[in-house]
Design an enzyme around this catalytic site. Sequence first.
Site, PDB file in Angstrom:
ATOM      1  N   CYS A 194       4.476  -3.389  -7.248  1.00  0.00           N
ATOM      2  CA  CYS A 194       5.850  -4.470  -6.743  1.00  0.00           C
ATOM      3  C   CYS A 194       5.139  -5.870  -6.646  1.00  0.00           C
ATOM      4  O   CYS A 194       4.371  -5.807  -5.198  1.00  0.00           O
ATOM      5  CB  CYS A 194       6.454  -3.472  -5.359  1.00  0.00           C
ATOM      6  SG  CYS A 194       7.537  -4.453  -5.166  1.00  0.00           S
ATOM      7  N   CYS A 211       6.736  -7.428  -3.157  1.00  0.00           N
ATOM      8  CA  CYS A 211       6.067  -6.898  -1.533  1.00  0.00           C
ATOM      9  C   CYS A 211       4.761  -6.731  -1.198  1.00  0.00           C
ATOM     10  O   CYS A 211       4.413  -6.697  -0.055  1.00  0.00           O
ATOM     11  CB  CYS A 211       6.384  -4.731  -1.776  1.00  0.00           C
ATOM     12  SG  CYS A 211       7.836  -4.271  -2.415  1.00  0.00           S
ATOM     13  N   ASP A 212       3.940  -7.049  -2.501  1.00  0.00           N
ATOM     14  CA  ASP A 212       2.060  -6.972  -2.296  1.00  0.00           C
ATOM     15  C   ASP A 212       1.740  -8.404  -2.656  1.00  0.00           C
ATOM     16  O   ASP A 212       0.086  -8.108  -2.088  1.00  0.00           O
ATOM     17  CB  ASP A 212       1.902  -5.780  -2.679  1.00  0.00           C
ATOM     18  CG  ASP A 212       1.899  -4.574  -2.453  1.00  0.00           C
ATOM     19  OD1 ASP A 212       2.399  -4.533  -0.923  1.00  0.00           O
ATOM     20  OD2 ASP A 212       2.481  -3.132  -3.292  1.00  0.00           O
TER      21      ASP A 212
END
Length: 313
Positions: free
Chosen positions: A136, A139-140
């Site tokens: 992701c 997200c990261d």
Amino acid sequence: MSDTRHTKLLIIGSGPAGYTAGVYGSRAMLEPILVQGIEPGGQLTTTTEVENWPGDTEVQGPDLMLRMEAHAKAVGTEIIGDIITDLDLSKRPFTAIGDSGTTYTADAVILATGARAKWLGLETEEKFKGFGVSACATCDGFFYKGQEIVVIGGGNTAVEEALFLTNFASKVTLIHRRDELRAEKILIDRLMKNDKIEPLWFHELIEVTGTDMPLGVEGIKVENTKTGEITEMTCKGVFVAIGHSPANELVIDQLETHMGGYVVTNPDSTATSIPGVFAAGDLTDHLYRQAVTSAGMGCMAALEAERFIAEQE
Ligand code: FAD
Ligand code: NAP
């Protein structure tokens, strides 16, 4: 404390299919209960710009899903933050057990559990998951400011992730096992024009390398799919974007599946092999897997559930 809730219509999943089923089910006065699962809003909450949702030239995935949730709620869907851990479709009313301890019984069920990211299955991928290996970018990605990153895959997700990661990374290498991408033409065009992205064709990831203390990625080994030659590369992050598989755990032993686990529905319908059980979205769709097609199927499922419940009454 455990309790039991009965509803005419239980919707499992809160992606575009689930929320659309909620809107239509509510307007049919079915007073549906929708259980959101571990990822409220579904897959679109893991992306940034969505550019193919009709009516919005560009909309942020998480915003779109919040709007869908608000819409479903406004027309009467009861939205519950719970995860269904067990589902019994062998008799009516159908029974679903929530992680919260609540038991849900329902006259009809719409399955809209979508799909989850696939992994390569490498031991070292597992070892560094959350410590340099991710599925992701939204997200990261932020953790890789000024670093070199690789993205594995050749579909829309891989290309979008690679493009997004250029906001942080100094260089992104897109590693694909062929020399042809599955992604939409417009995305490929953007990828090819981006100076920070370098494609590496005909290669597969075979190992992630790094340190144990602290746990972290320092590089990868890739294999040339044509010559078998193995090359080492340095990088700090590995984003795996090799597709998604249907989240069918609740029904795999109860419903017919095909094409790698997608729930089978009747032609031109969301009806499954069990009367009163309908399936919509990525859980059943091995072909299109788009937000708009999932929403369309959510609508169909609610209309079919309404008809089914009326016939029973
Ligand atoms: P999902 O969105 O997969 O949602 C599934 C829902 O089921 C989740 O809420 C989950 O919590 C819930 N659930 C699962 N198991 C349980 C359980 N046991 N109990 C309760 N709930 C459960 N499509 C586009 O059209 N345009 C795009 O730009 C686009 N970008 C994308 C970017 C990325 C990074 C990804 C991964 C996908 C993208 N897609 C895009 C595809 C799109 O997101 C999917 O087609 C769509 O989200 C599928 O919707 P769905 O409702 O079937 O399920
Ligand atoms: P996908 O289209 O299935 O593509 C997966 C990619 O990963 C393919 O290029 C595949 O290679 C590669 N791959 C699969 N297994 C592999 C392995 N073991 N090793 C190496 N490479 C592997 O999946 P996706 O990109 O996640 O997209 C899923 C769905 O969501 C699609 O329908 C897509 O259109 C949709 N989506 C849409 C958007 C958008 O509209 N903007 C954005 C994201 C996703 P091969 O090509 O060789 O098979």
